[in-house]
Design a protein around this motif. Sequence first.
Motif, PDB file in Angstrom:
ATOM      1  N   TYR B  31       0.280  -1.933  -0.225  1.00  0.00           N
ATOM      2  CA  TYR B  31      -0.275  -0.573   0.481  1.00  0.00           C
ATOM      3  C   TYR B  31       0.595   1.631  -0.105  1.00  0.00           C
ATOM      4  O   TYR B  31       1.868   0.955   0.663  1.00  0.00           O
ATOM      5  N   TYR B  33       0.548   4.965   0.464  1.00  0.00           N
ATOM      6  CA  TYR B  33      -0.573   6.366   1.317  1.00  0.00           C
ATOM      7  C   TYR B  33      -0.019   7.928   0.383  1.00  0.00           C
ATOM      8  O   TYR B  33       0.895   8.132   1.082  1.00  0.00           O
ATOM      9  N   TYR B  35      -1.243  11.022   3.743  1.00  0.00           N
ATOM     10  CA  TYR B  35      -1.693  11.786   4.446  1.00  0.00           C
ATOM     11  C   TYR B  35      -1.729  13.366   4.378  1.00  0.00           C
ATOM     12  O   TYR B  35      -0.425  13.985   4.202  1.00  0.00           O
ATOM     13  N   GLN B  37      -1.593  16.353   7.248  1.00  0.00           N
ATOM     14  CA  GLN B  37      -1.194  17.131   8.784  1.00  0.00           C
ATOM     15  C   GLN B  37      -1.694  18.864   8.785  1.00  0.00           C
ATOM     16  O   GLN B  37      -0.898  19.808   8.321  1.00  0.00           O
ATOM     17  N   LEU B  43      -2.447  13.385  12.108  1.00  0.00           N
ATOM     18  CA  LEU B  43      -2.743  12.874  10.526  1.00  0.00           C
ATOM     19  C   LEU B  43      -3.757  12.703   9.970  1.00  0.00           C
ATOM     20  O   LEU B  43      -4.881  11.385  10.911  1.00  0.00           O
ATOM     21  N   LEU B  45      -5.757  10.603   6.959  1.00  0.00           N
ATOM     22  CA  LEU B  45      -5.511   9.859   5.422  1.00  0.00           C
ATOM     23  C   LEU B  45      -6.487  10.328   4.723  1.00  0.00           C
ATOM     24  O   LEU B  45      -7.380  10.652   4.476  1.00  0.00           O
ATOM     25  N   TYR B  48      -5.832   6.106  -0.496  1.00  0.00           N
ATOM     26  CA  TYR B  48      -3.916   5.087  -1.037  1.00  0.00           C
ATOM     27  C   TYR B  48      -4.469   4.386  -2.026  1.00  0.00           C
ATOM     28  O   TYR B  48      -5.708   4.520  -2.277  1.00  0.00           O
ATOM     29  N   PHE B  88       2.527  13.869   3.827  1.00  0.00           N
ATOM     30  CA  PHE B  88       2.914  12.987   4.049  1.00  0.00           C
ATOM     31  C   PHE B  88       2.773  11.827   3.182  1.00  0.00           C
ATOM     32  O   PHE B  88       1.286  11.250   3.087  1.00  0.00           O
ATOM     33  N   GLU B  92       3.537   0.678   3.095  1.00  0.00           N
ATOM     34  CA  GLU B  92       3.018  -0.557   3.898  1.00  0.00           C
ATOM     35  C   GLU B  92       3.279  -1.963   3.485  1.00  0.00           C
ATOM     36  O   GLU B  92       3.407  -2.263   2.167  1.00  0.00           O
ATOM     37  N   PHE B  98       3.590  -4.975   8.759  1.00  0.00           N
ATOM     38  CA  PHE B  98       2.855  -3.937   8.190  1.00  0.00           C
ATOM     39  C   PHE B  98       2.700  -2.984   8.616  1.00  0.00           C
ATOM     40  O   PHE B  98       2.479  -2.323   9.493  1.00  0.00           O
ATOM     41  N   LYS B  99       4.197  -2.673   9.490  1.00  0.00           N
ATOM     42  CA  LYS B  99       5.532  -1.252   9.630  1.00  0.00           C
ATOM     43  C   LYS B  99       5.128  -0.279   8.447  1.00  0.00           C
ATOM     44  O   LYS B  99       4.845  -0.652   7.096  1.00  0.00           O
ATOM     45  N   THR B 100       4.580   0.999   8.732  1.00  0.00           N
ATOM     46  CA  THR B 100       3.907   1.677   8.183  1.00  0.00           C
ATOM     47  C   THR B 100       6.015   3.336   7.999  1.00  0.00           C
ATOM     48  O   THR B 100       5.762   3.280   9.276  1.00  0.00           O
ATOM     49  N   PHE B 102       7.068   6.484   6.851  1.00  0.00           N
ATOM     50  CA  PHE B 102       6.664   7.759   6.648  1.00  0.00           C
ATOM     51  C   PHE B 102       8.597   8.355   5.967  1.00  0.00           C
ATOM     52  O   PHE B 102       8.692   8.416   6.779  1.00  0.00           O
ATOM     53  N   GLY B 103       7.179   9.335   4.295  1.00  0.00           N
ATOM     54  CA  GLY B 103       8.564  10.341   4.031  1.00  0.00           C
ATOM     55  C   GLY B 103       8.292  11.324   5.481  1.00  0.00           C
ATOM     56  O   GLY B 103       7.439  11.155   6.315  1.00  0.00           O
ATOM     57  N   ALA B 104       8.789  12.796   5.330  1.00  0.00           N
ATOM     58  CA  ALA B 104       9.089  13.463   5.684  1.00  0.00           C
ATOM     59  C   ALA B 104       8.051  14.670   5.742  1.00  0.00           C
ATOM     60  O   ALA B 104       8.251  15.486   6.898  1.00  0.00           O
TER      61      ALA B 104
END
Lengths: 116, 112
Positions: B31, B33, B35, B37, B43, B45, B48, B88, B92, B98-100, B102-104
């Motif tokens: 996946y 995504y 997000y 913020q 965050l 969603l 995706y 963001f 995943e 299943f850890k996501t 993220f970009g900065a």
Amino acid sequence: GAVVSQHPSRVICKSGTSVKIECRSLDFQATTMFWYRQFPKKSLMLMATSNEGSKATYEQGVEKDKFLINHASLTLSTLTVTSAHPEDSSFYICSAKYRTGESEQFFGPGTRLTVL
Amino acid sequence: GEDVEQSLFLSVREGDSSVINCTYTDSSSTYLYWYKQEPGAGLQLLTYIFSNMDMKQDQRLTVLLNKKDKHLSLRIADTQTGDSAIYFCASEGGTGGFKTIFGAGTRLFVKA
């Protein structure tokens, strides 16, 4: 949609004290909750994955004795920053999933921790 | 480890289209995504895309995925001042389980 809350939204504490942050899924049962830390101008860094009724899985470099996570029920996970120091000052965000493998995470609004 | 990269800032005029770009390293990501913020908030969603798709459109949002180049983009049509936020990109699945990751985040400024 699913709602995740965090409490408190802001906390200021003295160096050496412990701070507890709560993360609640308000209208769904979350089998998995995640705790992230956000540094200024940097991405969210996953600290740990918390499954209800079992011990949290910490990411490499995250001290489990420093950041205690308790996922006591399907709607509540807590993060306790023990003996906080100024370098622990950050924005802590939790998220929750209905179940492991589910694509969408629902994020809380975050907790701003400032350690003096 | 696996990484997600995106530019830090983007400035557009109200009414123009915004395109936010992202690259990721895990070719087996399942996946991808986007997000949003807003200041002082968590965050949200936005959308995706599954890795077996190359485009997804949702009202003003268009996501394009180039799996070969591991490049993801988010286009916001008719950008409004209310779109000003940090966006963001995240991946995943794959080797991260299943850890996501993220970009900065890309800070979008919309000028009236």
